[in-house]
Motif scaffolding. Structure first.
Motif, PDB file in Angstrom:
ATOM      1  N   TRP A 108       6.819  27.624   5.917  1.00  0.00           N
ATOM      2  CA  TRP A 108       6.266  26.754   6.962  1.00  0.00           C
ATOM      3  C   TRP A 108       6.941  27.023   8.295  1.00  0.00           C
ATOM      4  CZ3 TRP A 108       8.807  22.740   9.657  1.00  0.00           C
ATOM      5  CH2 TRP A 108       7.972  21.978  10.493  1.00  0.00           C
ATOM      6  N   LEU A 109       8.256  27.193   8.291  1.00  0.00           N
ATOM      7  CA  LEU A 109       8.983  27.496   9.524  1.00  0.00           C
ATOM      8  C   LEU A 109       8.535  28.833  10.113  1.00  0.00           C
ATOM      9  CD1 LEU A 109      12.609  26.417   8.520  1.00  0.00           C
ATOM     10  CD2 LEU A 109      11.179  25.336  10.265  1.00  0.00           C
ATOM     11  N   THR A 139      14.598  23.537  11.609  1.00  0.00           N
ATOM     12  CA  THR A 139      13.535  22.572  11.861  1.00  0.00           C
ATOM     13  C   THR A 139      13.786  21.783  13.135  1.00  0.00           C
ATOM     14  OG1 THR A 139      13.132  22.354   9.470  1.00  0.00           O
ATOM     15  CG2 THR A 139      12.278  20.603  10.912  1.00  0.00           C
ATOM     16  N   ARG A 168       5.688  30.240   9.842  1.00  0.00           N
ATOM     17  CA  ARG A 168       4.330  30.131  10.394  1.00  0.00           C
ATOM     18  C   ARG A 168       4.310  29.358  11.702  1.00  0.00           C
ATOM     19  NH1 ARG A 168       2.941  28.416   5.263  1.00  0.00           N
ATOM     20  NH2 ARG A 168       2.535  26.320   6.121  1.00  0.00           N
ATOM     21  N   THR A 169       5.148  28.344  11.808  1.00  0.00           N
ATOM     22  CA  THR A 169       5.051  27.430  12.952  1.00  0.00           C
ATOM     23  C   THR A 169       5.961  27.799  14.120  1.00  0.00           C
ATOM     24  OG1 THR A 169       6.688  25.967  11.906  1.00  0.00           O
ATOM     25  CG2 THR A 169       4.371  25.498  11.492  1.00  0.00           C
ATOM     26  N   VAL A 170       7.088  28.452  13.842  1.00  0.00           N
ATOM     27  CA  VAL A 170       8.025  28.785  14.929  1.00  0.00           C
ATOM     28  C   VAL A 170       7.690  30.188  15.445  1.00  0.00           C
ATOM     29  CG1 VAL A 170      10.442  29.077  15.595  1.00  0.00           C
ATOM     30  CG2 VAL A 170       9.815  27.342  13.896  1.00  0.00           C
ATOM     31  N   LYS A 171       6.925  30.243  16.522  1.00  0.00           N
ATOM     32  CA  LYS A 171       6.530  31.526  17.100  1.00  0.00           C
ATOM     33  C   LYS A 171       7.301  31.822  18.386  1.00  0.00           C
ATOM     34  CE  LYS A 171       3.384  32.290  13.966  1.00  0.00           C
ATOM     35  NZ  LYS A 171       3.561  33.363  12.960  1.00  0.00           N
TER      36      LYS A 171
END
Length: 227
Positions: A28-29, A99, A31-34
């Motif tokens: 999840w990290l 996070t 995918r979300t932290v770009k």
């Protein structure tokens, strides 16, 4: 027969459950932290050269840590629990930090300085693993944890070749994180600090033995009261 095997290997359950939680959370990290707002960098990072040879110990990390955990799982349940507490705590701290403070770096070379099988391996690693979610380095932290597992297992520690081989691989993996530009020196240093703290908790204070002693005392006290 199934019940016998379950009783013998039921200590695998926390490992399996945590592995699922960690993988889902980390995915999840990723995918979300770009575009992380916190960029990690130290001046020393700029003078450390890129060296693709270190991609070999970097990938050996997966085998090294897994072998240490599995050996303890089958051979020494007490050391297995210590290793799990050490690794799981550090990995959870890493996930929480990633996070709350999404981080990354700009250390990777834009173009590989050479073309060979090792730089191809590094390029593949770069594509699979983004330069985000780096602090502290779990490669460094878990390598230290694996070596501690070896050194605190009497049978393994008595084997001079194995002991020295573990140390050599541990050091090589730690160096690999900065030489293939996967981590800043800051990630490495903070991983050492966290490992030092957890060493005191797990191996010096021996929280696993304290927990087991308190649990056994509670069960004994409960039996006495029922009588």
């Amino acid at each position: 027969m199934k019940k016998i095997y379950f009783e013998r290997y039921k200590h695998a359950i926390p490992l399996i459950v945590y592995a699922v939680i960690y993988c889902v959370w980390f995915a999840w990290l990723e995918r979300t932290v770009k575009y992380p707002p916190f960029i990690i960098h130290m001046k020393v990072d700029d003078v450390i050269p890129f060296s693709e040879i270190f991609v070999i110990p970097y990938f050996l990390w997966f085998l090294y840590v897994s072998a240490a955990v599995l050996y303890c799982f089958f051979k020494n349940k007490q050391e297995y629990w210590k290793t799990c507490v050490f690794l799981f705590t550090g990995m959870t701290v890493f996930l929480v930090i990633s996070t709350l403070w999404p981080n990354g770096h700009h250390l990777r070379p834009s173009v590989m300085p050479r073309e060979n099988i090792l730089t191809a391996m590094v390029a593949h690693l770069y594509r699979a693993d983004t330069p985000t979610n780096l602090w502290p380095s779990i490669h460094v932290y878990n390598s230290i944890g694996a070596h501690l597992a070896v050194m605190h297992n009497q049978k393994l520690a008595d084997n001079k070749i194995l002991r020295r081989g573990s140390l050599t691989l541990c050091v090589s993996i730690i160096l690999s994180t900065v030489f293939i530009k996967q981590h800043s020196m800051f990630d490495v240093l903070t991983a050492f600090i966290m490992a030092g703290i957890m060493y005191l908790v797990v191996y010096q204070a021996d929280v696993v033995a304290l927990y087991q002693a308190n649990r056994a005392h509670g069960k004994q006290h409960g039996r006495v009261r029922r009588v």
